[in-house]
Design an enzyme around this catalytic site. Structure first.
Site, PDB file in Angstrom:
ATOM      1  N   ASN A  14      14.097  48.470  44.811  1.00 32.28           N
ATOM      2  CA  ASN A  14      14.959  49.650  44.644  1.00 32.28           C
ATOM      3  C   ASN A  14      15.005  50.036  43.149  1.00 32.28           C
ATOM      4  O   ASN A  14      14.432  49.326  42.315  1.00 32.28           O
ATOM      5  CB  ASN A  14      16.348  49.309  45.196  1.00 32.28           C
ATOM      6  CG  ASN A  14      17.050  48.319  44.303  1.00 32.28           C
ATOM      7  OD1 ASN A  14      16.430  47.381  43.805  1.00 32.28           O
ATOM      8  ND2 ASN A  14      18.319  48.523  44.065  1.00 32.28           N
ATOM      9  N   CYS A  22      17.029  49.848  40.501  1.00 31.09           N
ATOM     10  CA  CYS A  22      17.382  48.954  39.368  1.00 31.09           C
ATOM     11  C   CYS A  22      16.770  47.576  39.507  1.00 31.09           C
ATOM     12  O   CYS A  22      17.035  46.671  38.700  1.00 31.09           O
ATOM     13  CB  CYS A  22      18.894  48.901  39.223  1.00 31.09           C
ATOM     14  SG  CYS A  22      19.598  50.555  39.046  1.00 31.09           S
ATOM     15  N   GLU A  58      17.014  45.057  41.714  1.00 28.64           N
ATOM     16  CA  GLU A  58      17.655  43.858  42.274  1.00 28.64           C
ATOM     17  C   GLU A  58      17.326  43.609  43.743  1.00 28.64           C
ATOM     18  O   GLU A  58      17.660  42.564  44.275  1.00 28.64           O
ATOM     19  CB  GLU A  58      19.180  43.922  42.069  1.00 28.64           C
ATOM     20  CG  GLU A  58      19.932  44.944  42.914  1.00 28.64           C
ATOM     21  CD  GLU A  58      19.963  46.337  42.299  1.00 28.64           C
ATOM     22  OE1 GLU A  58      19.142  46.606  41.407  1.00 28.64           O
ATOM     23  OE2 GLU A  58      20.803  47.139  42.716  1.00 28.64           O
TER      24      GLU A  58
HETATM   25  P1  ADP Z   1      27.493  51.251  42.022  1.00 25.35           P
HETATM   26  O1  ADP Z   1      28.224  50.512  40.967  1.00 25.35           O
HETATM   27  O2  ADP Z   1      27.653  52.735  41.879  1.00 25.35           O
HETATM   28  O3  ADP Z   1      27.802  50.810  43.408  1.00 25.35           O
HETATM   29  P2  ADP Z   1      25.037  50.042  40.981  1.00 25.35           P
HETATM   30  O4  ADP Z   1      25.089  50.465  39.553  1.00 25.35           O
HETATM   31  O5  ADP Z   1      25.408  48.634  41.302  1.00 25.35           O
HETATM   32  O6  ADP Z   1      25.917  51.042  41.853  1.00 25.35           O
HETATM   33  O7  ADP Z   1      23.590  50.319  41.518  1.00 25.35           O
HETATM   34  C1  ADP Z   1      23.153  49.711  42.709  1.00 25.35           C
HETATM   35  C2  ADP Z   1      21.978  50.430  43.252  1.00 25.35           C
HETATM   36  O8  ADP Z   1      22.374  51.725  43.680  1.00 25.35           O
HETATM   37  C3  ADP Z   1      20.850  50.720  42.282  1.00 25.35           C
HETATM   38  O9  ADP Z   1      19.980  49.678  42.076  1.00 25.35           O
HETATM   39  C4  ADP Z   1      20.172  51.870  42.965  1.00 25.35           C
HETATM   40  O10 ADP Z   1      19.355  51.440  44.022  1.00 25.35           O
HETATM   41  C5  ADP Z   1      21.333  52.628  43.476  1.00 25.35           C
HETATM   42  N1  ADP Z   1      21.762  53.618  42.495  1.00 25.35           N
HETATM   43  C6  ADP Z   1      22.330  53.441  41.304  1.00 25.35           C
HETATM   44  N2  ADP Z   1      22.583  54.582  40.669  1.00 25.35           N
HETATM   45  C7  ADP Z   1      22.163  55.523  41.497  1.00 25.35           C
HETATM   46  C8  ADP Z   1      22.127  56.930  41.436  1.00 25.35           C
HETATM   47  N3  ADP Z   1      22.560  57.591  40.377  1.00 25.35           N
HETATM   48  N4  ADP Z   1      21.612  57.568  42.488  1.00 25.35           N
HETATM   49  C9  ADP Z   1      21.161  56.921  43.544  1.00 25.35           C
HETATM   50  N5  ADP Z   1      21.169  55.605  43.660  1.00 25.35           N
HETATM   51  C10 ADP Z   1      21.645  54.914  42.649  1.00 25.35           C
END
Ligand code: ADP
Length: 559
Positions: free
Chosen positions: A252, A254, A256
């Site tokens: 995905n 980021c 992870e």
């Molecule tokens: P959150 O804190 O908003 O739940 P995270 O920063 O933990 O999200 O990111 C988790 C995953 O969500 C990322 O690895 C990616 O797959 C997805 N993600 C993060 N930011 C975005 C975004 N701006 N748009 C779509 N998906 C995102």
């Protein structure tokens, strides 16, 4: 101050019509997911107490018509025009719902290859990436968060050099993170110093690309602006929980979640700082919350509205969930353990092992109640029936850690005072509450008068806001400085070792940035990559201070 950050995030992202605060969100989500009164109550109280938060799409969409609850998706990209544009369309549908998508573009034939049906010439994976990027750009106007993509190319694809250079200028292909999928064979050649060896012959340009050219390309890119990231194909696949379903080549955005094509994963994070009572980890409470969180995430798979049928089928076949930790550095600060110490790492490794073990046990109980995941036979779980092929992941927790008011994921605190720009470009000044309170205690403890404490506190906060460190404030006791280190105070080796400590007890992977000082050399970057490979990390991002102009967190003088 923090309240206004939370308010602004809630308004921009999570509140639905008729909702006024976070409590309303917790209620909606709990009611959408709980199967009975007890579950609803548990889910509600875990979220409300900020002990556990699911990923953003769950908070945004649970109990709504959209109903898409996962953050992570990986799609298949074939080599034909129709397959490529199918993936563009699937990606757009996912972005609309707040999910992020990963693609491995290695099936696409290299630039300059013949296109039989038209007698034309293929334009290669990088040119198609730009199409995905443009689609993301358009879709982001309508969504609650802009789409995020991961673009991956295998190190053995002939267009690899072109790919590595594709984000050379800041702002190029801006809706993508890019990563090179390296394999052991490549890393072994690098380690043996076989830089002149031909790694791949480009069938169309006739160029012989050496190991050294690829390696230098990767290192130069990282040194220049932090891209590409690096993924380790063999390690990812040695830890593939369902080798019976094929190998994994995609993650995905980021990084992870390494996933099979069309799988999706819902993430959730326990806020470790909420489990430290009176300077010790409350394991009982952590166990209870872990068990509830596993049920919560498994229930998301049942209730999820999947954007396309292929994703529903692949996700339900393995039922992977991604439970992890956030607030880890905060917990270490509370325990007075330095992030860059063996004791700090040991605590993290033991804690994650515990969460991992309890998660598997809860998934085992769920399997007894509701059945194991359908592709269980042939998985690494052997005879131990579980409902989810994988249970643990460390997410970046970019937004949910702000909601929870804790340090993000397993990252060290970036600065104890900083300016934050939110998604709508408002700026907020943040001071870490533990830093402030401990500073006060420490100064009083060394005999400073109340007015001196006040002055020195201000001085320290201003200093850390401006420079990001207190390590040069020698009037602060060494015991305080040793604990209150920031991401930039911590040497790269300690960053890598912390990631490795977690990876040993995480089924999927870890989102983490290895921060390096501006003065880091290309040799240092090479060393980070080699150490990470030896330490069995599955993938990483390196960021050298100052190498990009646009950053989310920045230091600045207090007004
Ligand atoms: P959150 O804190 O908003 O739940 P995270 O920063 O933990 O999200 O990111 C988790 C995953 O969500 C990322 O690895 C990616 O797959 C997805 N993600 C993060 N930011 C975005 C975004 N701006 N748009 C779509 N998906 C995102």
């Amino acid at each position: 101050m923090t309240d206004s950050v939370v308010d602004s995030i809630l308004k921009a992202r999570y509140l639905r019509e008729g909702e006024k605060d976070y409590d309303d969100i917790c209620r909606r989500v709990a009611e959408a997911l709980g199967e009975n009164e007890d579950e609803i109550r548990d889910y509600y109280s875990e979220m409300l107490s900020l002990r556990f938060l699911p990923n953003s799409p769950t908070l945004m969409n649970a109990g709504t018509e959209l109903g898409q609850l996962s953050a992570c998706f990986t799609l298949y990209v074939g080599d034909s025009i129709s397959e490529i544009f199918d993936a563009v369309s699937w990606g757009a549908q996912i972005h609309k719902t707040g999910g992020g998508t990963g693609y491995n573009f290695s099936n696409i034939r290299p630039e300059g290859s013949p296109v039989c049906s038209t007698d034309g010439v293929a334009s290669g994976p990088v040119s198609f990436m730009k199409v995905f990027n443009a689609a993301t750009e358009v879709i982001k106007q309508g969504g609650r968060r802009r789409g995020a993509n991961m673009g991956i190319l295998n190190v053995w694809h002939p267009d690899i050099l072109n790919f590595i250079e594709s984000k050379k200028n800041e702002g190029d292909i801006a809706n993508f993170n890019i990563s090179v999928m390296v394999n052991d064979e490549f890393m072994e050649l690098v380690e043996a110093g076989e830089f002149d060896k031909v790694w791949i012959h480009h069938p169309n340009t006739g160029e012989d690309i050496t190991v050294g050219a690829v390696w230098e390309g990767i290192i130069n890119g990282i040194w220049r602006n932090g891209e590409p990231g690096v993924l380790f194909y063999d390690e990812i696949n040695r830890k593939n929980m369902t080798p019976n379903l094929g190998s994994i080549d995609t993650t995905n955005p980021c990084g992870e979640q390494p996933l099979l094509h069309f799988e999706s994963c819902v993430l959730g994070s326990l806020n470790l700082s909420k489990f430290i009572y009176k300077d010790v980890l409350d394991r009982k409470a952590l166990e209870r919350s872990t068990r509830i969180a596993v049920r919560f995430l498994d229930s998301v798979i049942e209730k999820n509205v999947f954007p396309i049928p292929q994703i529903r089928i692949a996700t339900r076949r393995t039922r992977k969930i991604g439970l992890g930790l956030m607030g880890v550095h905060d917990a270490l600060l509370m325990l007075k353990l330095a992030y860059d110490s063996p004791e700090g790492r040991d605590f993290c490794e033991e804690t994650m092992a515990f969460v991992n073990e309890i998660s598997a046990d809860e998934s085992h109980r769920l399997a007894a109640e509701k059945g194991a995941f359908p592709a269980f036979k042939g998985s690494v779980w052997g005879d131990y029936e579980v409902r989810n092929a994988a249970m643990t992941t460390i997410a970046p927790t970019g937004t949910i850690s702000l909601l929870a008011g804790c340090s993000s994921g397993i990252e060290p605190v970036f600065s104890y005072a900083y300016t934050r720009k939110d998604t709508v470009q408002k700026t907020f000044e943040m001071i870490h509450p533990l830093f402030e309170s401990e500073l006060e205690k420490t100064l009083s403890g060394i005999g400073k008068s109340p007015s001196e404490v006040k002055d020195l506190k201000r001085k320290a906060i201003n200093h850390v806001h401006e420079t990001g460190t207190i390590q040069d404030l020698l009037w602060l006791p060494e015991s305080f400085r040793r604990i209150f280190k920031t991401a930039l105070d911590i040497d790269w080796r300690s960053h890598v070792l912390m990631q490795a400590a977690f990876q040993r007890n995480v089924h999927a992977s870890i989102s983490k940035t290895i921060n390096m000082p501006e003065s880091a050399t290309k040799k240092d970057i090479a060393d980070v990559l080699l150490l990470s490979w030896h330490e069995k990390i599955k993938g990483l991002t390196i960021y050298r201070t100052g190498s990009r102009q646009s950053v989310v967190l920045e230091l600045s003088k207090r007004e």
